[in-house]
Design an enzyme around this catalytic site. Structure first.
Site, short mmCIF file in Angstrom:
data_model
loop_
_atom_site.label_atom_id
_atom_site.label_comp_id
_atom_site.label_asym_id
_atom_site.label_seq_id
_atom_site.Cartn_x
_atom_site.Cartn_y
_atom_site.Cartn_z
N CYS A 119 -5.81 4.84 -23.53
CA CYS A 119 -6.73 5.45 -22.56
C CYS A 119 -7.70 6.33 -23.35
O CYS A 119 -7.27 7.16 -24.16
CB CYS A 119 -5.96 6.28 -21.54
SG CYS A 119 -7.04 7.25 -20.46
N ASP B 140 -1.99 1.92 -22.84
CA ASP B 140 -2.19 1.01 -21.71
C ASP B 140 -1.71 -0.36 -22.15
O ASP B 140 -1.85 -0.73 -23.31
CB ASP B 140 -3.67 0.93 -21.33
CG ASP B 140 -4.16 2.20 -20.65
OD1 ASP B 140 -3.41 2.75 -19.83
OD2 ASP B 140 -5.29 2.61 -20.93
#
Length: 155
Positions: free
Chosen positions: A53, A60
């Site tokens: 992120c 992620d």
């Protein structure tokens, strides 16, 4: 085509290769398509793709499916793997990661057609799926569904 000279310019295949630290640093390599003139689809599946992120630095995770109909070039798969791994240290939103991967491949290969499905696992309770395609599917090419089920949580 069995001419081994099509592989002579590869720099990563067949040896120890360091993991690139960023997508910009990653070297994508291509080889001549030995079946040029025949339309067919190539699929790469990366079920454990990771990036960061850009705001929080938290990881992620996504399941990526890359489909393309080659023209003159094929992507060398080890270089693609190293390119995808380079996103582990890269901060970008899901949309940017997914579309950037597609555009980098299109720039390298100039395929007849390419699509990518980025099936991202939830962030903040919301899964984000990102899809990109270069244009209509070429006539006469079998393009199977990507077959990745939508996120269902624990259901």
């Amino acid at each position: 085509m069995t001419d081994k000279s099509i592989y002579e310019n590869l720099t990563q295949l067949g040896g120890q290769t360091e993991q690139p630290q960023s997508p910009e640093e990653a070297v994508l390599e291509k080889v001549p398509n030995p079946q040029e003139g025949t339309d067919y689809m190539v699929r790469f599946t990366a079920p454990e793709f990771t990036s960061l992120c850009p705001i929080t630095g938290q990881p992620d995770f996504a399941h990526l499916m890359i489909d393309y109909v080659p023209d003159k070039w094929l992507v060398e798969s080890k270089s693609l793997k190293l390119f995808l791994v380079s996103f582990r240290n890269h901060g970008a939103f899901h949309e940017d990661c997914t579309v950037s991967i597609a555009k980098r491949l299109v720039d390298l290969l100039e395929p007849k057609w390419l699509r990518i499905g980025g099936y991202w696992y939830p962030r903040g309770g919301i899964p984000i799926d990102v899809f990109y395609q270069t244009g209509p599917v070429p006539d006469g090419v079998w393009i199977p569904e990507q077959g990745v089920a939508p996120y269902r949580g624990r259901g």
